[in-house]
Every structure is written in structure tokens, then in C-alpha cells.
Design an enzyme around this catalytic site. Structure first.
Site, PDB file in Angstrom:
ATOM      1  N   ASP A  31      69.384 108.847  24.362  1.00 28.42           N
ATOM      2  CA  ASP A  31      70.824 108.579  24.061  1.00 28.42           C
ATOM      3  C   ASP A  31      71.078 107.161  23.571  1.00 28.42           C
ATOM      4  O   ASP A  31      70.464 106.264  24.249  1.00 28.42           O
ATOM      5  CB  ASP A  31      71.806 109.056  25.042  1.00 28.42           C
ATOM      6  CG  ASP A  31      73.171 109.090  24.646  1.00 28.42           C
ATOM      7  OD1 ASP A  31      73.841 110.163  24.686  1.00 28.42           O
ATOM      8  OD2 ASP A  31      73.691 108.136  24.361  1.00 28.42           O
ATOM      9  N   VAL A  97      79.816 115.089  19.526  1.00 33.29           N
ATOM     10  CA  VAL A  97      78.767 115.508  18.424  1.00 33.29           C
ATOM     11  C   VAL A  97      78.794 117.133  18.746  1.00 33.29           C
ATOM     12  O   VAL A  97      78.403 117.669  19.584  1.00 33.29           O
ATOM     13  CB  VAL A  97      77.378 114.779  18.724  1.00 33.29           C
ATOM     14  CG1 VAL A  97      76.400 115.291  17.514  1.00 33.29           C
ATOM     15  CG2 VAL A  97      77.435 113.427  18.737  1.00 33.29           C
ATOM     16  N   HIS A 101      74.056 120.265  22.844  1.00 32.90           N
ATOM     17  CA  HIS A 101      72.970 118.956  23.440  1.00 32.90           C
ATOM     18  C   HIS A 101      73.189 119.278  25.012  1.00 32.90           C
ATOM     19  O   HIS A 101      74.241 119.346  25.454  1.00 32.90           O
ATOM     20  CB  HIS A 101      72.944 117.820  22.985  1.00 32.90           C
ATOM     21  CG  HIS A 101      74.367 117.427  22.877  1.00 32.90           C
ATOM     22  ND1 HIS A 101      75.246 117.729  21.914  1.00 32.90           N
ATOM     23  CD2 HIS A 101      75.019 116.517  23.741  1.00 32.90           C
ATOM     24  CE1 HIS A 101      76.681 116.899  22.110  1.00 32.90           C
ATOM     25  NE2 HIS A 101      76.366 116.143  23.319  1.00 32.90           N
TER      26      HIS A 101
HETATM   27  P1  5GP Z   1      78.709 114.340  23.657  1.00 30.83           P
HETATM   28  O1  5GP Z   1      79.871 113.370  24.149  1.00 30.83           O
HETATM   29  O2  5GP Z   1      79.127 114.980  22.561  1.00 30.83           O
HETATM   30  O3  5GP Z   1      78.205 115.147  24.956  1.00 30.83           O
HETATM   31  O4  5GP Z   1      77.441 113.505  23.407  1.00 30.83           O
HETATM   32  C1  5GP Z   1      77.102 112.910  22.569  1.00 30.83           C
HETATM   33  C2  5GP Z   1      76.101 111.921  22.643  1.00 30.83           C
HETATM   34  O5  5GP Z   1      75.516 111.396  21.764  1.00 30.83           O
HETATM   35  C3  5GP Z   1      76.935 110.541  23.287  1.00 30.83           C
HETATM   36  O6  5GP Z   1      76.266 110.323  24.640  1.00 30.83           O
HETATM   37  C4  5GP Z   1      76.426 109.541  22.604  1.00 30.83           C
HETATM   38  O7  5GP Z   1      75.881 108.195  23.081  1.00 30.83           O
HETATM   39  C5  5GP Z   1      75.182 110.039  21.696  1.00 30.83           C
HETATM   40  N1  5GP Z   1      75.058 109.600  20.390  1.00 30.83           N
HETATM   41  C6  5GP Z   1      76.019 109.461  19.347  1.00 30.83           C
HETATM   42  N2  5GP Z   1      75.410 108.928  18.301  1.00 30.83           N
HETATM   43  C7  5GP Z   1      74.190 108.861  18.456  1.00 30.83           C
HETATM   44  C8  5GP Z   1      72.902 108.648  17.696  1.00 30.83           C
HETATM   45  O8  5GP Z   1      73.120 108.082  16.436  1.00 30.83           O
HETATM   46  N3  5GP Z   1      71.638 108.494  18.132  1.00 30.83           N
HETATM   47  C9  5GP Z   1      71.436 108.831  19.592  1.00 30.83           C
HETATM   48  N4  5GP Z   1      70.391 108.902  19.951  1.00 30.83           N
HETATM   49  N5  5GP Z   1      72.266 109.216  20.299  1.00 30.83           N
HETATM   50  C10 5GP Z   1      73.886 109.248  19.988  1.00 30.83           C
END
Ligand code: 5GP
Ligand code: ZN
Length: 115
Positions: A31, A97, A101
Site C-alpha cells: 500500500d 479504489v 482488494h
Molecule cells: P480502500 O480505501 O479502497 O479500501 O483502499 C485503497 C487503498 O489503496 C488505500 O489504502 C490507499 O493507500 C491505496 N492506494 C491508493 N492509491 C494507490 C497507488 O497508486 N498505489 C498503491 N500501491 N496503493 C494505493
């Protein structure tokens, strides 16, 4: 694959990511904004927006995601001490996103106790 999806681009290699595990069904990468010393995102190579969009045929894939999580936890050296697996869905959970995941979070005692 979805052409405007960030995680599909990381899976394809169009956007850089620190890949820690990959097989024919899933890809895992660190992340970018880690919530703990170890924070890995494990994603199916198939584009699925969220848990709400799962179909019955995805059942083996989701099982595979958890088996990958177990392997990566061991690989990261956090299996014995413990870790948390999290899946956020839509606004109230803060999903940002929209490619399903599994967050694998550990490497230190986790402060927020849930459940
Ligand atoms: P969500 O909030 O959708 O469950 O998690 C999305 C995760 O994606 C977040 O923890 C965020 O830090 C991570 N994330 C967002 N953009 C990127 C990116 O460009 N690369 C990586 N490796 N992680 C990302
Ligand atoms: Zn995607």
C-alpha cells in the site's frame, strides 16, 4: 481488466507498484500509504468493483485470495504475531479504489480493535 482502474494498471505494470506476490489469479503489492509496518493489498487479476459485485462463479477466486493472504503473511514474517485482513465496501466503509482488494495489515500491535 478495466482501462481506467488504478489497480488494473498496477497489475498490468502500466503504473509502478511494489509487487510482493503474483500468480495466475491474484497480485499483491505494498500500500502506498501504509497503516502499519506491513500493509499489502491483495487483488484478483480479474476486475471486480466490490464485494457487492461478486457472483457465485467468483467463489474459488475469493478463497484463493485468502490462501494468498496466508502465504504473504508468512513471507512477510508476521504470521505468528498476527495480522488483520480488511475489505472495505462502498462509502460507509471508506472504499476509495473500486477494484476489490484485501488489506493485509500487521507488523505491530494494531490499535483500533474491531469486532
Ligand atoms: P480502500 O480505501 O479502497 O479500501 O483502499 C485503497 C487503498 O489503496 C488505500 O489504502 C490507499 O493507500 C491505496 N492506494 C491508493 N492509491 C494507490 C497507488 O497508486 N498505489 C498503491 N500501491 N496503493 C494505493
Ligand atoms: Zn481493476
Amino acid at each position: 481488466m478495466s482501462s481506467d482502474c488504478l489497480f488494473c494498471k498496477i497489475i498490468k505494470g502500466d503504473i509502478p507498484g511494489t509487487i510482493v506476490y503474483r500468480d495466475e489469479q491474484v497480485t499483491a503489492f505494498r500500500d502506498i500509504n501504509p497503516a502499519a509496518p506491513t500493509h499489502v493489498l491483495i487483488v484478483p487479476n480479474k476486475h471486480i468493483e466490490s464485494v457487492n459485485m461478486l457472483i457465485v462463479d467468483d467463489e474459488p477466486l475469493i478463497g484463493h485470495l485468502f490462501i494468498a493472504a496466508k502465504k504473504i503473511a508468512a513471507q512477510e514474517g508476521i504470521a505468528e504475531d498476527g495480522y488483520r485482513l480488511v475489505v472495505n465496501t462502498n462509502a460507509h466503509a471508506g472504499q476509495t479504489v473500486f477494484h476489490i482488494h484485501l488489506h493485509l495489515i500487521g507488523g505491530a500491535p494494531l490499535k483500533l480493535q474491531m469486532g
